[in-house]
Design a protein around this motif. Structure first.
Motif, PDB file in Angstrom:
ATOM      1  N   UNK A  12     -46.023  47.346   1.546  1.00 49.99           N
ATOM      2  CA  UNK A  12     -45.123  46.277   1.974  1.00 49.99           C
ATOM      3  C   UNK A  12     -45.895  44.979   2.075  1.00 49.99           C
ATOM      4  N   UNK A  13     -45.164  43.893   2.280  1.00 48.26           N
ATOM      5  CA  UNK A  13     -45.824  42.606   2.443  1.00 48.26           C
ATOM      6  C   UNK A  13     -46.844  42.697   3.562  1.00 48.26           C
ATOM      7  N   UNK A  14     -48.021  42.169   3.342  1.00 44.27           N
ATOM      8  CA  UNK A  14     -49.046  42.150   4.372  1.00 44.27           C
ATOM      9  C   UNK A  14     -49.854  43.428   4.457  1.00 44.27           C
ATOM     10  N   UNK A  15     -49.567  44.388   3.587  1.00 43.77           N
ATOM     11  CA  UNK A  15     -50.292  45.655   3.635  1.00 43.77           C
ATOM     12  C   UNK A  15     -50.321  46.275   2.248  1.00 43.77           C
ATOM     13  N   UNK A  21     -46.725  51.157  10.699  1.00 43.82           N
ATOM     14  CA  UNK A  21     -46.668  49.945  11.527  1.00 43.82           C
ATOM     15  C   UNK A  21     -46.479  48.711  10.661  1.00 43.82           C
ATOM     16  N   UNK A  22     -47.119  48.670   9.493  1.00 45.03           N
ATOM     17  CA  UNK A  22     -46.969  47.521   8.610  1.00 45.03           C
ATOM     18  C   UNK A  22     -45.562  47.471   8.015  1.00 45.03           C
ATOM     19  N   UNK A  23     -45.027  48.636   7.674  1.00 47.24           N
ATOM     20  CA  UNK A  23     -43.667  48.687   7.139  1.00 47.24           C
ATOM     21  C   UNK A  23     -42.662  48.228   8.192  1.00 47.24           C
ATOM     22  N   UNK A  24     -42.850  48.668   9.445  1.00 47.43           N
ATOM     23  CA  UNK A  24     -41.944  48.259  10.513  1.00 47.43           C
ATOM     24  C   UNK A  24     -42.051  46.767  10.781  1.00 47.43           C
ATOM     25  N   UNK A  25     -43.258  46.244  10.855  1.00 49.23           N
ATOM     26  CA  UNK A  25     -43.429  44.809  11.094  1.00 49.23           C
ATOM     27  C   UNK A  25     -42.843  43.986   9.951  1.00 49.23           C
ATOM     28  N   UNK A  26     -42.974  44.474   8.738  1.00 47.53           N
ATOM     29  CA  UNK A  26     -42.372  43.796   7.592  1.00 47.53           C
ATOM     30  C   UNK A  26     -40.853  43.752   7.751  1.00 47.53           C
ATOM     31  N   UNK A  27     -40.244  44.880   8.071  1.00 50.05           N
ATOM     32  CA  UNK A  27     -38.797  44.937   8.244  1.00 50.05           C
ATOM     33  C   UNK A  27     -38.348  44.032   9.388  1.00 50.05           C
ATOM     34  N   UNK A  29     -39.766  41.488  10.600  1.00 45.15           N
ATOM     35  CA  UNK A  29     -40.062  40.079  10.355  1.00 45.15           C
ATOM     36  C   UNK A  29     -39.092  39.391   9.416  1.00 45.15           C
ATOM     37  N   UNK A  30     -38.186  40.145   8.835  1.00 40.68           N
ATOM     38  CA  UNK A  30     -37.213  39.541   7.923  1.00 40.68           C
ATOM     39  C   UNK A  30     -36.143  38.804   8.709  1.00 40.68           C
ATOM     40  N   UNK A  31     -35.711  37.687   8.148  1.00 44.72           N
ATOM     41  CA  UNK A  31     -34.719  36.835   8.800  1.00 44.72           C
ATOM     42  C   UNK A  31     -33.486  37.629   9.219  1.00 44.72           C
ATOM     43  N   UNK A  32     -33.080  37.485  10.454  1.00 43.67           N
ATOM     44  CA  UNK A  32     -31.899  38.064  11.080  1.00 43.67           C
ATOM     45  C   UNK A  32     -32.057  39.518  11.512  1.00 43.67           C
ATOM     46  N   UNK A  66     -28.375  44.602   7.011  1.00 43.18           N
ATOM     47  CA  UNK A  66     -27.718  45.812   7.500  1.00 43.18           C
ATOM     48  C   UNK A  66     -28.015  46.996   6.586  1.00 43.18           C
ATOM     49  N   UNK A  67     -28.024  46.767   5.285  1.00 49.28           N
ATOM     50  CA  UNK A  67     -28.354  47.837   4.336  1.00 49.28           C
ATOM     51  C   UNK A  67     -29.793  48.302   4.539  1.00 49.28           C
ATOM     52  N   UNK A  68     -30.710  47.362   4.755  1.00 52.62           N
ATOM     53  CA  UNK A  68     -32.114  47.716   4.986  1.00 52.62           C
ATOM     54  C   UNK A  68     -32.268  48.510   6.285  1.00 52.62           C
ATOM     55  N   UNK A  69     -31.563  48.074   7.321  1.00 50.97           N
ATOM     56  CA  UNK A  69     -31.638  48.771   8.603  1.00 50.97           C
ATOM     57  C   UNK A  69     -31.013  50.162   8.517  1.00 50.97           C
ATOM     58  N   UNK A  70     -29.957  50.293   7.731  1.00 53.27           N
ATOM     59  CA  UNK A  70     -29.358  51.617   7.518  1.00 53.27           C
ATOM     60  C   UNK A  70     -30.320  52.516   6.751  1.00 53.27           C
TER      61      UNK A  70
END
Length: 112
Positions: A12-15, A21-27, A29-32, A66-70
């Motif tokens: 993911x971005x930054x990793x 942890x990097x995948x979660x922080x990337x998610x 950190x996305x707008x909204x 919402x799709x990403x969070x799902x």
């Protein structure tokens, strides 16, 4: 030791490793994304109500998040009633509460 990667098994971005942890922080950190999670803290919300709660965020961006969070398993779509946090989404939300309490104390200290 085998590293547990997100479902998509990609970096993911930054990793370059795709560590959880990097995948979660990337998610997050996305707008909204954080705002959506926060607005789902108390009740199920429809797309329309979420858009209003999120200061009229772009419908396209909101649906993408919402799709990403799902996909991440943090949010689910209830048939006929809207979006809500999953059990793991609620657990994530609980980690925000100390930050929320700090923010309230900080706001009050700024009013003095």
């Amino acid at each position: 030791m085998t590293e547990i990667l997100p479902k998509n098994q990609k970096a993911v971005r930054g990793s370059t490793t795709g560590k959880p942890i990097m995948a979660l922080l990337d998610l997050l950190g996305r707008r909204w994304t954080l705002r959506i999670i926060w607005e789902l803290r108390e009740s199920t919300q429809t797309s329309r109500s979420l858009r209003e709660l999120c200061d009229d965020a772009s419908p396209t961006v909101l649906q993408t998040r919402l799709a990403e969070l799902r996909q991440a398993g943090l949010v689910e779509l209830q048939s006929g009633s809207g979006y809500r946090l999953t059990e793991i989404g609620q657990e994530l939300l609980a980690t925000f509460l100390p930050l929320h309490h700090f923010a309230e104390r900080w706001r009050k200290s700024q009013e003095r």
